[in-house]
Design a protein around this motif. Sequence first.
Motif, PDB file in Angstrom:
ATOM      1  N   LEU A  72       0.862  -1.186   0.000  1.00 30.78           N
ATOM      2  CA  LEU A  72       0.000   0.000   0.000  1.00 30.78           C
ATOM      3  C   LEU A  72       0.890   1.225   0.000  1.00 30.78           C
ATOM      4  O   LEU A  72       1.752   1.380   0.859  1.00 30.78           O
ATOM      5  CB  LEU A  72      -0.912   0.001   1.246  1.00 30.78           C
ATOM      6  CG  LEU A  72      -1.804   1.207   1.415  1.00 30.78           C
ATOM      7  CD1 LEU A  72      -2.790   1.305   0.252  1.00 30.78           C
ATOM      8  CD2 LEU A  72      -2.553   1.116   2.728  1.00 30.78           C
ATOM      9  N   LEU A  73       0.714   2.082  -0.979  1.00 32.03           N
ATOM     10  CA  LEU A  73       1.521   3.299  -1.094  1.00 32.03           C
ATOM     11  C   LEU A  73       0.614   4.521  -1.122  1.00 32.03           C
ATOM     12  O   LEU A  73      -0.483   4.485  -1.663  1.00 32.03           O
ATOM     13  CB  LEU A  73       2.337   3.281  -2.396  1.00 32.03           C
ATOM     14  CG  LEU A  73       3.360   2.170  -2.553  1.00 32.03           C
ATOM     15  CD1 LEU A  73       3.947   2.209  -3.951  1.00 32.03           C
ATOM     16  CD2 LEU A  73       4.450   2.297  -1.525  1.00 32.03           C
ATOM     17  N   ASN A  74       1.077   5.590  -0.552  1.00 31.53           N
ATOM     18  CA  ASN A  74       0.396   6.886  -0.648  1.00 31.53           C
ATOM     19  C   ASN A  74       1.162   7.764  -1.597  1.00 31.53           C
ATOM     20  O   ASN A  74       2.330   7.824  -1.593  1.00 31.53           O
ATOM     21  CB  ASN A  74       0.317   7.578   0.723  1.00 31.53           C
ATOM     22  CG  ASN A  74      -0.856   7.101   1.515  1.00 31.53           C
ATOM     23  OD1 ASN A  74      -1.851   6.666   0.967  1.00 31.53           O
ATOM     24  ND2 ASN A  74      -0.724   7.170   2.820  1.00 31.53           N
TER      25      ASN A  74
END
Length: 74
Positions: A72-74
């Motif tokens: 999960l990346l922002n």
Amino acid sequence: MPNAAAAGRSLRGRSIRILEGSDFAAIVNAGLAATFDPANAKRLELDEAHTDPATRTLLAGPISERRIEQVLLN
């Protein structure tokens, strides 16, 4: 080759097909056989001086099916 002809008819118009995990592993292993050859380790910087412990563990273990991880990346 009646089986090949039947497969060709059933796949007509499709550009991809599902691969079993074992088929995928066999293709990758065949393509990377030279890379994983211990004689090439230093040239490819896969020797102990250039790799971290996790990579060394991966290279030392048996070649297996691919591992899928979610990130999960922002």
